[in-house]
Design a protein around this motif. Structure first.
Motif, PDB file in Angstrom:
ATOM      1  N   GLU A 119       6.331   8.695  -1.174  1.00  0.00           N
ATOM      2  CA  GLU A 119       5.998   9.458  -2.393  1.00  0.00           C
ATOM      3  C   GLU A 119       5.964   8.558  -3.620  1.00  0.00           C
ATOM      4  O   GLU A 119       5.610   8.993  -4.702  1.00  0.00           O
ATOM      5  CB  GLU A 119       7.030  10.568  -2.623  1.00  0.00           C
ATOM      6  CG  GLU A 119       7.226  11.501  -1.459  1.00  0.00           C
ATOM      7  CD  GLU A 119       5.977  12.264  -1.103  1.00  0.00           C
ATOM      8  OE1 GLU A 119       5.221  12.617  -2.016  1.00  0.00           O
ATOM      9  OE2 GLU A 119       5.749  12.486   0.097  1.00  0.00           O
ATOM     10  N   SER A 161      10.395   6.114  -0.701  1.00  0.00           N
ATOM     11  CA  SER A 161       9.671   6.910   0.297  1.00  0.00           C
ATOM     12  C   SER A 161       8.177   6.746   0.008  1.00  0.00           C
ATOM     13  O   SER A 161       7.809   6.197  -1.023  1.00  0.00           O
ATOM     14  CB  SER A 161      10.080   8.374   0.168  1.00  0.00           C
ATOM     15  OG  SER A 161       9.500   8.926  -0.979  1.00  0.00           O
ATOM     16  N   GLU A 202       0.808  -1.231   0.000  1.00  0.00           N
ATOM     17  CA  GLU A 202       0.000   0.000   0.000  1.00  0.00           C
ATOM     18  C   GLU A 202       0.838   1.277   0.000  1.00  0.00           C
ATOM     19  O   GLU A 202       0.347   2.337  -0.387  1.00  0.00           O
ATOM     20  CB  GLU A 202      -0.954  -0.002   1.209  1.00  0.00           C
ATOM     21  CG  GLU A 202      -0.207  -0.178   2.519  1.00  0.00           C
ATOM     22  CD  GLU A 202      -1.134  -0.280   3.712  1.00  0.00           C
ATOM     23  OE1 GLU A 202      -2.227   0.268   3.657  1.00  0.00           O
ATOM     24  OE2 GLU A 202      -0.732  -0.902   4.707  1.00  0.00           O
ATOM     25  N   MET A 203       2.101   1.229   0.445  1.00  0.00           N
ATOM     26  CA  MET A 203       2.961   2.418   0.526  1.00  0.00           C
ATOM     27  C   MET A 203       2.221   3.562   1.244  1.00  0.00           C
ATOM     28  O   MET A 203       2.040   4.645   0.707  1.00  0.00           O
ATOM     29  CB  MET A 203       3.414   2.868  -0.858  1.00  0.00           C
ATOM     30  CG  MET A 203       4.273   1.882  -1.581  1.00  0.00           C
ATOM     31  SD  MET A 203       5.851   1.582  -0.807  1.00  0.00           S
ATOM     32  CE  MET A 203       6.854   2.897  -1.436  1.00  0.00           C
ATOM     33  N   PRO A 257       1.450   6.593   3.506  1.00  0.00           N
ATOM     34  CA  PRO A 257       2.124   7.694   4.204  1.00  0.00           C
ATOM     35  C   PRO A 257       1.551   7.848   5.616  1.00  0.00           C
ATOM     36  O   PRO A 257       0.483   7.312   5.907  1.00  0.00           O
ATOM     37  CB  PRO A 257       1.803   8.916   3.351  1.00  0.00           C
ATOM     38  CG  PRO A 257       0.673   8.542   2.489  1.00  0.00           C
ATOM     39  CD  PRO A 257       0.474   7.058   2.531  1.00  0.00           C
TER      40      PRO A 257
END
Lengths: 157, 109
Positions: B68, B66, B28-29, B31
């Motif tokens: 991003e 990251s 899912e990355m 943030p």
């Protein structure tokens, strides 16, 4: 009555001239400190990586869609002109954005085994921004490339 | 949760070729999300922070990522083929979990 107005005007011009006179030498150091404080995070990061070196432009190319249809999935391809031999190869490419508080999006490390200084990935770019790629060779040279990214739908998910 | 990476190598590889290796891992990355009120706690970030590709125990390519980077991070890179061998691909989550794939073998024609 007239003399009163004249007096008032002369006083006004005097004060305004005085203020200009005072502001000129004073403003310059103030402005320069303001400009220093205004340095963007990505510029600070670039300086941190490059130290005193100057980057060479024109060797790094960044491929992005002309207008990305969605900011959640923006394909990007970065390539650097390099022979990629043991003697001369691109060690690192740092990918930065001029919009983020933490400017580093990603960092890619290559080796002479790579054969080609090129890689691709997908980015989250939620608004129009500039993407900057800084490549460092094993000889300590720096190459800089930049590209404006345009996103058609932003933020509304 | 188990993440199963996808790796794509080209066909018919000869010695001296420069091949493109495409990798993708479902993730899912996420943030970091702050809570809506002061009492409510936010969710911490969870993302793939590092990726490395080794061939015959020599590092070919590595990346630091990251949040991003899009969900299901796709990374592609190149390699110069000099000998047959085995790849080891490693993804590392920011909480320390490691996902490794060492099934990909390179055969020359």
């Amino acid at each position: 009555m007239l003399s009163e107005a004249k007096k008032l005007q002369s006083r006004r011009t005097f004060i305004s001239r005085l203020s200009i006179l005072l502001s000129l030498p004073l403003a310059q150091p103030l402005l320069s400190t303001y400009a220093m404080a205004k340095e963007e995070p990505w510029e600070t990061k670039l300086k941190q990586i490059m130290k005193d070196n100057k980057p060479i432009e024109g060797k790094v190319s960044i491929e992005l869609p002309d207008v990305a249809s969605h900011g959640n999935l923006v394909p990007i391809k970065i390539s650097v002109v390099s022979s990629m031999t043991e003697e001369d190869y691109v060690e690192t490419i740092t990918l930065l954005s001029n919009q983020n508080a933490s400017p580093v999006l990603a960092e890619f490390n290559f080796s002479p085994l790579s054969g080609k200084a090129e890689c691709s990935t997908t980015l989250r770019l939620m608004e129009n921004q500039e993407v900057i790629a800084l490549a460092k060779t094993n000889g300590g040279k720096f190459y800089l490339g930049r590209r404006q990214a345009y996103i058609s739908i932003s933020k509304n998910l | 949760m188990k993440y199963i990476p996808h790796i794509e190598l080209p066909q018919n590889i000869k010695k001296g070729d420069i091949i493109e290796i495409k990798t993708l891992i479902p993730h899912e990355m996420r943030p970091a999300v702050s809570g809506k009120s002061k009492k409510e706690e936010g969710t911490p970030a969870r993302f793939i922070e590092a990726f490395t590709a080794e061939f015959n125990r020599k590092q070919v390519f590595s990346a630091k990522l990251s949040p991003e980077i899009s969900a299901n991070p796709y990374i592609s890179f190149f390699m110069k083929v000099t000998e047959p061998g085995t790849f080891v691909f490693t993804w590392k989550e920011n909480n320390g979990q490691i996902i490794q794939n060492s099934e990909q073998k390179l055969k020359l024609e």
